[in-house]
Design a protein around this motif. Structure first.
Motif, PDB file in Angstrom:
ATOM      1  N   GLN A 159     -13.078   4.700   2.751  1.00 46.35           N
ATOM      2  CA  GLN A 159     -12.768   4.040   1.397  1.00 46.35           C
ATOM      3  C   GLN A 159     -13.932   4.107   0.490  1.00 46.35           C
ATOM      4  O   GLN A 159     -13.824   4.351  -0.634  1.00 46.35           O
ATOM      5  CB  GLN A 159     -12.583   2.673   1.709  1.00 46.35           C
TER       6      GLN A 159
ATOM      7  N   LEU B  51      -8.062  -0.980  -6.234  1.00 45.75           N
ATOM      8  CA  LEU B  51      -7.100  -1.052  -4.817  1.00 45.75           C
ATOM      9  C   LEU B  51      -7.943  -0.515  -3.827  1.00 45.75           C
ATOM     10  O   LEU B  51      -7.865  -1.190  -2.539  1.00 45.75           O
ATOM     11  CB  LEU B  51      -5.728  -0.303  -5.011  1.00 45.75           C
ATOM     12  N   ALA B  52      -8.828   0.337  -3.885  1.00 45.90           N
ATOM     13  CA  ALA B  52      -9.715   0.967  -2.767  1.00 45.90           C
ATOM     14  C   ALA B  52     -10.882  -0.027  -2.596  1.00 45.90           C
ATOM     15  O   ALA B  52     -11.255  -0.206  -1.453  1.00 45.90           O
ATOM     16  CB  ALA B  52     -10.261   2.404  -3.317  1.00 45.90           C
TER      17      ALA B  52
ATOM     18  N   TYR C 169      -9.193  -2.980  -0.581  1.00 43.92           N
ATOM     19  CA  TYR C 169      -9.132  -2.234   0.847  1.00 43.92           C
ATOM     20  C   TYR C 169     -10.330  -2.217   1.486  1.00 43.92           C
ATOM     21  O   TYR C 169     -10.463  -2.711   2.815  1.00 43.92           O
ATOM     22  CB  TYR C 169      -8.407  -1.173   0.769  1.00 43.92           C
TER      23      TYR C 169
ATOM     24  N   ALA D  62     -11.380  -5.916   2.626  1.00 40.07           N
ATOM     25  CA  ALA D  62     -10.640  -6.357   3.795  1.00 40.07           C
ATOM     26  C   ALA D  62     -10.874  -5.460   4.943  1.00 40.07           C
ATOM     27  O   ALA D  62     -10.934  -6.321   6.052  1.00 40.07           O
ATOM     28  CB  ALA D  62      -9.011  -5.924   3.335  1.00 40.07           C
ATOM     29  N   SER D  63     -11.171  -4.357   5.067  1.00 41.62           N
ATOM     30  CA  SER D  63     -11.446  -3.584   6.183  1.00 41.62           C
ATOM     31  C   SER D  63     -12.880  -4.376   6.779  1.00 41.62           C
ATOM     32  O   SER D  63     -12.889  -4.563   7.998  1.00 41.62           O
ATOM     33  CB  SER D  63     -11.753  -2.113   5.944  1.00 41.62           C
TER      34      SER D  63
ATOM     35  N   TYR E  68      -3.007  -5.863   7.452  1.00 44.27           N
ATOM     36  CA  TYR E  68      -3.898  -4.978   6.932  1.00 44.27           C
ATOM     37  C   TYR E  68      -3.389  -3.373   7.375  1.00 44.27           C
ATOM     38  O   TYR E  68      -3.374  -2.523   6.375  1.00 44.27           O
ATOM     39  CB  TYR E  68      -5.200  -5.259   7.426  1.00 44.27           C
TER      40      TYR E  68
ATOM     41  N   ILE F   5      -0.057  -2.305   5.654  1.00 46.37           N
ATOM     42  CA  ILE F   5       0.053  -2.196   4.297  1.00 46.37           C
ATOM     43  C   ILE F   5      -0.736  -0.657   4.224  1.00 46.37           C
ATOM     44  O   ILE F   5      -0.322   0.026   3.311  1.00 46.37           O
ATOM     45  CB  ILE F   5      -0.618  -3.435   3.533  1.00 46.37           C
ATOM     46  N   GLY F   6      -1.790  -0.683   4.925  1.00 50.69           N
ATOM     47  CA  GLY F   6      -2.287   0.585   4.864  1.00 50.69           C
ATOM     48  C   GLY F   6      -1.382   1.827   5.235  1.00 50.69           C
ATOM     49  O   GLY F   6      -1.682   2.755   4.700  1.00 50.69           O
TER      50      GLY F   6
ATOM     51  N   LEU G 148       0.697   2.677   2.270  1.00 46.83           N
ATOM     52  CA  LEU G 148       0.122   3.146   0.990  1.00 46.83           C
ATOM     53  C   LEU G 148      -0.378   4.803   1.404  1.00 46.83           C
ATOM     54  O   LEU G 148      -0.500   5.348   0.539  1.00 46.83           O
ATOM     55  CB  LEU G 148      -1.433   2.272   0.764  1.00 46.83           C
ATOM     56  N   SER G 149      -0.615   4.780   2.721  1.00 50.25           N
ATOM     57  CA  SER G 149      -1.046   6.294   3.204  1.00 50.25           C
ATOM     58  C   SER G 149      -0.004   7.300   3.211  1.00 50.25           C
ATOM     59  O   SER G 149       0.041   8.365   3.006  1.00 50.25           O
ATOM     60  CB  SER G 149      -1.745   6.403   4.652  1.00 50.25           C
TER      61      SER G 149
ATOM     62  N   HIS H  43      -5.914   8.808   8.329  1.00 50.07           N
ATOM     63  CA  HIS H  43      -5.892   7.531   8.098  1.00 50.07           C
ATOM     64  C   HIS H  43      -4.506   6.591   8.740  1.00 50.07           C
ATOM     65  O   HIS H  43      -4.527   5.774   9.197  1.00 50.07           O
ATOM     66  CB  HIS H  43      -5.729   7.360   6.369  1.00 50.07           C
TER      67      HIS H  43
END
Length: 191
Positions: A73, A118-119, A122, A125-126, A147, A150-151, A154-155, A166
């Motif tokens: 990220q 957004l990154a 994220y 959160a990570s 988490y 959702i990742g 988004l990936s 990812h």
């Protein structure tokens, strides 16, 4: 057969040893009788089932993967920042001052800023969830699964070749945290 024979099973016991006869209870300290095994010693009941004392390997791996994703990220945020700088530099170029390009540059810089925001969310959160792995708690486990889910979403949508790394990492995080030993780690009593 005489009663004085030491090999006579019906005779008096030799020496000063007294063994209990048939039908008499045995005293403490002697070997247990045949038929039933002895029960293990009773442990005091603490009220909670004992959980794992050391973090399982799968949860350790999931935490390492979340740190790797946090590092990716950071790289992504730097690349998006370079993209914003490139778009703003191109906006200042007098040769490209057309109406269509200005609209595209404004749109793309807005999208890049949204992707940077957004990154960053994220990334935070990570890091927060990777730190929570050591503490445990079912909320942390659920947060990690949400988490990662959702990742994954988004990936998958803006798919590019680096997304496969990812995606694989996020699937492994979900699997390792949801396994039985991972569940036991997050549900263990914390004193």
């Amino acid at each position: 057969m005489s009663f004085g024979d030491p090999n006579n099973p019906y005779g008096q016991p030799q020496g000063g040893q007294q063994q209990p006869g048939y039908g008499y209870p045995q005293q403490q300290g002697q070997q247990p009788g045949y038929g039933y095994p002895q029960a293990p010693p009773v442990q005091p009941y603490s009220g909670y089932p004992a959980g794992p004392q050391e973090m399982p390997g799968g949860v350790k791996a999931a935490r390492v993967m979340m740190w790797v994703i946090a590092g990716l990220q950071v790289v992504g945020i730097v690349l998006l920042g370079l993209g914003v700088a490139a778009v703003s530099k191109l906006k200042e170029d007098p040769e490209l001052q057309t109406e269509g390009f200005d609209a595209f540059a404004d749109f793309s810089s807005g999208v890049l800023y949204a992707l940077i925001a957004l990154a960053i969310v994220y990334l935070v959160a990570s890091i927060a969830l990777a730190l929570q792995c050591g503490k445990g708690g079912s909320g942390a486990r659920i947060g990690i699964i949400v988490y990662a889910s959702i990742g994954l979403l988004l990936s998958i949508y803006p798919f590019f070749p680096l997304s496969i790394v990812h995606i694989v990492l996020l699937i492994l995080i979900i699997v390792f945290v949801a396994k039985q030993d991972g569940t036991a780690w997050f549900k263990r009593p914390r004193h």
